[in-house]
Design an enzyme around this catalytic site. Structure first.
Site: not given
Ligand code: ATP
Ligand code: MG
Length: 448
Positions: A65, A67, A141
């Site tokens: 997805d 963001d 993160d």
């Molecule tokens: P995926 O969507 O592939 O699972 P993602 O890294 O995009 O991985 P998401 O949960 O969609 O994970 O989160 C989007 C973004 O928000 C992350 O890439 C990160 O920058 C931030 N993020 C998400 N969770 C956290 C957290 N617990 N602490 C800090 N930043 C976070």
């Molecule tokens: Mg994501």
């Protein structure tokens, strides 16, 4: 309340990678994400693609997805898009619908200050201060998650060294690892999952504190952990995630009963490995995977141990033993992970069918074939057979044949080793079922 001085990042200019020096083109970005990015830009706000979308594209993986991060506040986002819903979590998030897609749009977060409410372990409880792009970057993160694709000129802004880490195939937390895990212990789970997804190593300094801090997962609301567990295990890397969680002492915090059981019996560990490998395989082939089956496998070892104990050591009748074991194991597990009833009920049904596979009388067997959970329960029996549970291979074999023949009224002969089981007619008096066999080898009493 714990007050920690945060090493404030030195505010510096990001490293900007111009369009011609990176491979991300608008053709890689979903139409919905582009629509939202342009919508925000045209309304006068800053808008960036960030997180997994940018990271995965740069790593050559198709993103799950996209963001989006913006300078617009939630109310302002809502004014730009009619199809926008504000989701109140710890931090308000806007969900913007664009056709089939739902885009997660977050306002830049401000720096963590002493005014943020924390619990005694350092976990951030409230989080509602908006900030600037650079402040937002240092709240993310991992360095590779803090790369911002700028819709104005298609450049990428890198504040935390994410590009270097991508090139080195290294997953590294931004800032002091221990502090960042304490702020939000779920980051430990994310480290395992994202490293496996990318095929990266967790940087040693980011990996080191995990074992020490694993117990902090107990502070996380069980509903949030339920979501994270699904992300970890209904995943093509399910098996690698399982091994990673165990290696870093996280699995024992999430599933303490299961961890005890699999340490005592290799066969139970095998069952989980086979279940997770098969889940991973199904995800890769786009076949459906269900939380009920997954949890059925994850909780089977402690459940089956307890049901055995209640039946054969405490002398309960089988049905009572199974129900009580399921109640107890679920109640304990719910303290860590909130499993919604819509998954725990079918999970219990899958378990409940297992002993009924031992009843090979034609009438019973035919009726079992029409059980709404027959298919899932049969798959579960195959899993137990593959893991080497005593007696299961012969039963699985019988049921495989029976599915083909029972419809036409034919009954496969009982396997030799099950010859003591009645395969004759229904008993004359209703309810006079054949004596239950004591399961050969007992549940893992003589632990392997
Ligand atoms: P995926 O969507 O592939 O699972 P993602 O890294 O995009 O991985 P998401 O949960 O969609 O994970 O989160 C989007 C973004 O928000 C992350 O890439 C990160 O920058 C931030 N993020 C998400 N969770 C956290 C957290 N617990 N602490 C800090 N930043 C976070
Ligand atoms: Mg994501």
């Amino acid at each position: 309340m714990l007050r920690t001085k945060l090493p404030r990042p030195a505010i510096s200019e990001p490293n900007r990678i111009p369009r011609e020096q990176h491979p991300i083109s608008r053709a890689n970005i979903s139409p919905g994400a582009l629509k939202v990015l342009y919508g925000l830009k045209d309304a006068g706000y800053e808008a960036y693609l960030v997180g997994g979308g940018v990271r995965d594209l740069l790593a050559g993986i198709e993103p799950k997805d996209f963001d989006i991060a913006t300078s617009a506040h939630p109310e302002q986002i809502r004014r730009v898009f009619r199809s926008c819903r504000l989701i109140g979590r710890r931090f308000m998030i806007a969900h913007v619908r664009a056709g089939e897609e739902i885009l997660e749009v977050t306002t830049f977060r401000g720096p963590i200050t002493d005014s943020h409410e924390r619990d005694e372990t350092g976990r951030i409880l409230s989080d509602n201060v908006y900030g600037t792009l650079i402040e937002d970057a240092f709240r993310r993160d991992f360095t590779v998650n803090a790369l911002y694709y700028d819709i104005r000129d298609f450049s990428i802004a890198d504040f935390a060294g994410g590009i270097d880490d991508l090139n080195a195939r290294r997953l590294r937390l931004i800032g002091d690892p221990e502090l960042r895990y304490r702020e939000d212990p779920v980051r430990m789970l994310r480290a395992i999952r994202i490293a496996n997804k990318l095929g990266f190593e967790i940087d040693p300094e980011s990996a080191e504190p995990i074992k020490r801090l694993a117990a902090l997962l107990r502070e996380i609301p069980p509903a949030r952990l339920f979501d994270e567990i699904l992300k970890l295990f209904l995943n093509k890397d399910a098996l690698a995630n399982f091994e990673g969680l165990r290696k870093h002492g996280l699995f024992a915090e999430l599933f303490p009963g299961t961890e005890r059981a699999i340490n005592a019996a290799k066969r139970d560990l095998e069952l989980l490995r086979i279940a997770l490998a098969s889940t991973a395989d199904r995800v890769k082939r786009d076949l459906p995977v269900t939380p009920a089956f997954l949890y059925g496998a994850l909780l089977w070892p402690p459940y089956a141990d307890r049901a055995y104990e209640l039946e054969f050591e405490r002398g309960h009748d089988p049905i009572t033993a199974q129900n009580q074991a399921a109640d107890e194991i679920l109640a304990k597990q719910q303290q860590r992970i909130a499993i919604p009833k819509r998954f725990s009920l079918p999970m219990r049904e899958i378990w409940g069918v297992q002993p009924r596979f031992e009843d090979l009388r034609p009438g019973r067997a035919k009726r079992l074939l029409t059980h709404p959970r027959f298919r899932a329960a049969y798959d579960f029996l195959l899993l137990r057979a593959q893991a080497g549970e005593p007696g299961c291979a012969a039963l699985a074999d019988w049921w495989t044949k029976a599915q083909a023949t029972l419809a036409s009224g034919e009954v496969p002969p009982p396997p030799d080793e099950l010859a003591d089981t009645a395969v004759e007619d229904e008993p004359a008096e209703p309810g006079a079922a054949p004596k239950r066999r004591r399961r050969r080898g007992g549940r893992n009493r003589q632990k392997s």
